[in-house]
Design a protein around this motif. Structure first.
Motif, PDB file in Angstrom:
ATOM      1  N   MET A   1      37.287   0.923  19.187  1.00 39.85           N
ATOM      2  CA  MET A   1      37.773   2.560  18.926  1.00 39.85           C
ATOM      3  C   MET A   1      37.652   2.894  17.707  1.00 39.85           C
ATOM      4  N   PRO A   2      36.403   3.892  17.444  1.00 40.94           N
ATOM      5  CA  PRO A   2      35.815   4.510  16.300  1.00 40.94           C
ATOM      6  C   PRO A   2      36.995   5.453  15.859  1.00 40.94           C
ATOM      7  N   LEU A   3      37.140   5.617  14.462  1.00 34.67           N
ATOM      8  CA  LEU A   3      37.802   6.526  13.876  1.00 34.67           C
ATOM      9  C   LEU A   3      36.943   8.075  13.930  1.00 34.67           C
ATOM     10  N   PRO A   4      37.791   9.143  14.491  1.00 34.11           N
ATOM     11  CA  PRO A   4      37.156  10.118  14.803  1.00 34.11           C
ATOM     12  C   PRO A   4      36.430  10.967  13.433  1.00 34.11           C
ATOM     13  N   PHE A   5      35.181  11.341  13.577  1.00 34.55           N
ATOM     14  CA  PHE A   5      34.489  12.007  12.503  1.00 34.55           C
ATOM     15  C   PHE A   5      34.397  11.137  11.339  1.00 34.55           C
ATOM     16  N   ILE A   6      34.690   9.926  11.149  1.00 35.97           N
ATOM     17  CA  ILE A   6      34.490   8.983  10.039  1.00 35.97           C
ATOM     18  C   ILE A   6      33.480   7.745  10.540  1.00 35.97           C
ATOM     19  N   SER A   7      33.796   7.075  11.354  1.00 35.25           N
ATOM     20  CA  SER A   7      33.085   5.830  11.813  1.00 35.25           C
ATOM     21  C   SER A   7      31.728   6.270  12.058  1.00 35.25           C
ATOM     22  N   LYS A   8      31.021   5.302  11.880  1.00 30.43           N
ATOM     23  CA  LYS A   8      29.380   5.474  12.279  1.00 30.43           C
ATOM     24  C   LYS A   8      29.212   5.287  13.664  1.00 30.43           C
ATOM     25  N   GLY A   9      28.268   6.026  14.252  1.00 25.97           N
ATOM     26  CA  GLY A   9      27.910   6.207  15.355  1.00 25.97           C
ATOM     27  C   GLY A   9      27.359   7.638  15.905  1.00 25.97           C
ATOM     28  N   GLY A  10      26.394   7.631  16.578  1.00 24.47           N
ATOM     29  CA  GLY A  10      26.044   9.019  16.981  1.00 24.47           C
ATOM     30  C   GLY A  10      26.623   9.399  18.370  1.00 24.47           C
ATOM     31  N   SER A  11      26.771   8.685  19.404  1.00 26.76           N
ATOM     32  CA  SER A  11      27.198   8.990  20.710  1.00 26.76           C
ATOM     33  C   SER A  11      28.791   9.941  20.652  1.00 26.76           C
ATOM     34  N   SER A  12      29.552   8.893  19.830  1.00 28.55           N
ATOM     35  CA  SER A  12      31.085   9.060  19.829  1.00 28.55           C
ATOM     36  C   SER A  12      31.247  10.706  18.852  1.00 28.55           C
ATOM     37  N   LEU A  13      30.299  10.751  17.827  1.00 25.48           N
ATOM     38  CA  LEU A  13      30.214  11.806  17.086  1.00 25.48           C
ATOM     39  C   LEU A  13      30.025  12.992  17.732  1.00 25.48           C
ATOM     40  N   MET A  14      28.795  13.035  18.551  1.00 21.02           N
ATOM     41  CA  MET A  14      28.150  14.062  19.192  1.00 21.02           C
ATOM     42  C   MET A  14      29.175  14.553  20.399  1.00 21.02           C
ATOM     43  N   SER A  15      29.856  13.566  21.001  1.00 21.62           N
ATOM     44  CA  SER A  15      30.916  14.028  21.874  1.00 21.62           C
ATOM     45  C   SER A  15      32.050  14.617  21.331  1.00 21.62           C
ATOM     46  N   LEU A  16      32.415  14.354  20.198  1.00 18.22           N
ATOM     47  CA  LEU A  16      33.563  14.982  19.378  1.00 18.22           C
ATOM     48  C   LEU A  16      33.070  16.571  18.940  1.00 18.22           C
ATOM     49  N   PHE A  17      31.894  16.852  18.451  1.00 13.84           N
ATOM     50  CA  PHE A  17      31.365  18.367  18.109  1.00 13.84           C
ATOM     51  C   PHE A  17      31.353  18.781  19.338  1.00 13.84           C
ATOM     52  N   ILE A  18      30.776  18.387  20.473  1.00 13.30           N
ATOM     53  CA  ILE A  18      30.875  19.053  21.846  1.00 13.30           C
ATOM     54  C   ILE A  18      32.120  19.388  22.457  1.00 13.30           C
ATOM     55  N   ALA A  19      33.212  18.504  22.179  1.00 12.88           N
ATOM     56  CA  ALA A  19      34.498  18.882  22.527  1.00 12.88           C
ATOM     57  C   ALA A  19      35.147  19.933  21.595  1.00 12.88           C
ATOM     58  N   PHE A  20      35.032  19.863  20.328  1.00  9.74           N
ATOM     59  CA  PHE A  20      35.698  21.082  19.562  1.00  9.74           C
ATOM     60  C   PHE A  20      34.754  22.141  19.667  1.00  9.74           C
ATOM     61  N   GLY A  21      33.674  22.218  20.010  1.00  9.77           N
ATOM     62  CA  GLY A  21      32.679  23.434  20.627  1.00  9.77           C
ATOM     63  C   GLY A  21      33.403  24.192  21.882  1.00  9.77           C
ATOM     64  N   ILE A  22      33.854  23.375  22.757  1.00  7.27           N
ATOM     65  CA  ILE A  22      34.298  23.721  23.943  1.00  7.27           C
ATOM     66  C   ILE A  22      35.696  24.420  23.674  1.00  7.27           C
TER      67      ILE A  22
END
Length: 362
Positions: free
Chosen positions: A328-349
């Motif tokens: 489980m990555p730490l949101p916006f902090i952990s390395k990784g493109g997929s989880s980070l992109m999904s977070l940005f999409i979620a907050f865009g929505i």
């Protein structure tokens, strides 16, 4: 020109706080990666693209997301199927889709598609929601959970399940149903343990209850994480000075255990600052949910916000030993493109749902 078409739909408080925590993430990643500038630059590219994507996704009217919710869910199913049949196997798991040189984790889209679809399905239903609607929703959530679990990826599967259950709860699920479901879950725990959990997952749970049973094997990760966080004290050891991190005692410092790096090098005050930003983001999301224009927007904001909170809480509890270790990555902090992109999409929505208001006829 009509002012309606001149406005940029963006919540400045939410945008700035996400920009701030993403920037801090790059700073923490540099230390966690032992100064690997290549990892930081790659993550910076993801952050820049993600911020632009978040602004872009916040512009459409919420009705667009409601109309496309079914298609979005079907697209997520399609990607999961492609992953299952054609995805590369990495460390015994099939979680990735590759298109040329680009690879991404298909289950990340499921965390978004499930709550949006359920919100679209339930937003205009009579309160309290009827048993038929509850059962249909639960079947859909379980099916999505099972698809991700089979990869296998229990951590993301649990988040997918939570994303749907949160929307169901916010739609008016009765406490008696929740209590009955909890009792059923407890009764079925032997089946879950013996049938659903993989051997390595059972080992992680056993290690959680007895972390001293194998200090140089299964318990190594959590023991080193506790040592790192505890040794940070009030002010921390300083940037790049964490012995557990820099001497490679602490595992997965760039992903699952990056919070332990922060605790060791920046201490209680650094952790307090980080958690304060997270809390501000959550409180702002709850405010946007309360002031949203209709029930669909409130359900989507609430579901995505609580999913974000669940992701955060699971990671924090995991690294301090309050929950078994899961990926489980730490949101916006952990390395990784997929989880980070999904977070940005979620907050865009979320920003789309929170900033668009119904225009009254003049």
């Amino acid at each position: 020109m009509n002012k309606q078409f001149q406005k940029i739909y963006l919540d400045p408080y939410l945008f700035f706080s996400i920009f701030l925590i993403s920037s801090l993430g790059l700073f923490f990643l540099f230390s966690a990666s032992n100064g690997d500038i290549g990892s930081v630059i790659k993550q910076l590219v993801y952050v820049i693209i993600g911020l632009a994507l978040m602004v872009l996704i916040s512009q459409p009217d919420p009705d667009v997301f409601r109309r496309l919710s079914g298609a979005f869910l079907l697209f997520s199913f399609l990607l999961m199927g492609i992953t299952y049949f054609f995805g590369p196997e990495i460390n015994g798991a099939q979680r990735w889709v590759r298109i040329g040189s680009i690879s991404f984790q298909s289950s990340e889209l499921m965390k978004l598609a499930v709550p949006i679809f359920l919100a679209s399905f339930l937003f205009n239903k009579q309160l309290p929601i009827q048993r038929k609607e509850i059962m249909l929703s639960l079947l859909m959530v379980f099916f999505c959970f099972f698809l991700v679990y089979r990869q296998p990826d229990l951590g993301t599967a649990l988040i997918v399940a939570c994303s749907g259950l949160f929307v169901l709860f916010l739609s008016g699920l009765s406490w008696s149903f929740i209590g009955g479901s909890f009792i059923l879950l407890v009764i079925s725990s032997p089946f879950i343990w013996n049938i659903l959990l993989q051997p390595f997952q059972r080992q992680r749970i056993a290690t959680y209850f007895n972390p001293d049973s194998d200090p140089f094997g299964a318990s190594w990760n959590i023991i080193q994480s506790k040592v790192a966080i505890g040794s940070g004290g009030l002010f921390g050891k300083g940037f790049g000075e964490g012995s557990q991190t820099q001497l490679n005692f602490l595992p997965e410092t760039e992903t699952d255990f990056i919070f332990s790096v922060i605790g060791e090098e920046f201490g209680f005050l650094g952790v307090l600052l980080l958690i304060s930003i997270y809390l501000f983001i959550l409180l702002r999301c709850f405010y946007l949910a309360l002031s949203a224009r209709d029930r669909f927007c409130r359900l989507v904001i609430g579901g995505l916000s609580l999913t974000f909170a669940a992701n955060l809480i699971i990671n924090l509890c995991m690294v301090v030993g309050l929950l078994p270790v899961v990926g489980m990555p730490l949101p916006f902090i952990s390395k990784g493109g997929s989880s980070l992109m999904s977070l940005f999409i979620a907050f865009g929505i979320i920003m789309s749902m929170g900033t668009h208001k119904k225009f009254l006829p003049q």
